[in-house]
Write a protein that holds these residues in place. Structure first.
Motif, PDB file in Angstrom:
ATOM      1  N   GLU A   8      -5.767   3.944  -5.052  1.00 49.03           N
ATOM      2  CA  GLU A   8      -5.938   2.894  -4.057  1.00 49.03           C
ATOM      3  C   GLU A   8      -6.616   1.677  -4.678  1.00 49.03           C
ATOM      4  N   ASN A  26      -5.783  -2.720   0.125  1.00 48.33           N
ATOM      5  CA  ASN A  26      -6.078  -2.133   1.431  1.00 48.33           C
ATOM      6  C   ASN A  26      -6.552  -3.196   2.418  1.00 48.33           C
ATOM      7  N   CYS A  62      -0.981   1.991   7.166  1.00 46.14           N
ATOM      8  CA  CYS A  62      -2.226   1.468   7.745  1.00 46.14           C
ATOM      9  C   CYS A  62      -3.164   2.586   8.182  1.00 46.14           C
ATOM     10  N   LEU A  99      -4.567   4.248   4.739  1.00 50.04           N
ATOM     11  CA  LEU A  99      -5.395   3.424   3.854  1.00 50.04           C
ATOM     12  C   LEU A  99      -6.498   2.668   4.578  1.00 50.04           C
ATOM     13  N   CYS A 100      -6.258   2.332   5.844  1.00 50.50           N
ATOM     14  CA  CYS A 100      -7.183   1.444   6.552  1.00 50.50           C
ATOM     15  C   CYS A 100      -7.743   2.057   7.829  1.00 50.50           C
ATOM     16  N   GLY A 125       0.792  -1.225   0.000  1.00 56.42           N
ATOM     17  CA  GLY A 125       0.000   0.000   0.000  1.00 56.42           C
ATOM     18  C   GLY A 125       0.821   1.271   0.000  1.00 56.42           C
TER      19      GLY A 125
END
Length: 204
Positions: free
Chosen positions: A117, A122, A169, A172-173, A107
């Motif tokens: 993305e 992800n 992280c 993206l998450c 990522g």
């Protein structure tokens, strides 16, 4: 004199550079982007950074570079003298590379460089990276260093892989992997307070 080839934004370049500074070894820096031209592939077969130019020839892969430095200049040591403690420290370093950094790295282009993305990426990053952090808790000590009382190369690796994974992280998450392991953030702060880490950070 040793020459370290690479780019300062690379966390693996930083790991190798911090090891050189911790050992107080004289070296030159040569800025080199990753690439596939033949001259660079002769120094780094996968075209990645860093590569260390030694009197015997080029050497790629960060952990191999650290081991070379340890063999050629044992003091100050970056691995424990006890065989089991040394193996445990190496285990932690490899864990951080394989199960934290590489788990988040798919990522990186989207998180850091504005690439589109990919929801599948992800999802993979959001599942694998926290698992790597959670399993690190089974082998990390933070007493005060990651492998115990001695500062080792594992500390350099962990402190320069986890923050990148955290950034990926988080962006993206929306996952704060630092919170998965109590004491991790404070520990990384201790590593970053060391003179070698501060010098490398200031020269980026």
């Amino acid at each position: 004199m040793l020459k370290l080839h690479g780019i300062k934004m690379s966390n693996y370049y930083s790991i190798a550079k911090i090891a050189l500074v911790e050992k107080d070894i004289d070296f030159e820096e040569v800025q080199q982007m990753p690439g596939r031209d033949e001259d660079w592939l002769a120094r780094s077969p996968m075209g990645k950074v860093p590569s260390l130019e030694t009197p015997n020839g080029p050497l790629a892969e960060t952990m191999a570079i650290i081991d070379y430095l340890e063999e050629t200049q044992p003091d100050p040591a970056l691995w424990p003298s006890d065989p089991y403690a040394r193996a445990r420290a190496r285990q932690i370093a490899h864990h951080a590379i394989y199960y934290i950094d590489l788990a988040a790295r798919p990522g990186l282009n989207a998180a850091a460089f504005g690439a589109p993305e990919d929801p599948a990426v992800n999802k993979m990053v959001g599942k694998a990276t926290p698992r790597g952090i959670q399993s690190l808790a089974r082998i990390a000590q933070f007493d005060p260093w990651v492998a115990g009382s001695e500062f080792t190369a594992a500390d350099i690796v962990v402190a320069n892989t986890v923050p990148l994974a955290q950034m990926v992280c988080q962006k993206l998450c929306d996952i704060d992997i630092m919170s998965e392991l109590p004491g991790l953030a404070d520990y990384i702060g201790r590593v970053n307070e060391r003179e070698a880490s501060q010098r490398v950070a200031s020269e980026k």
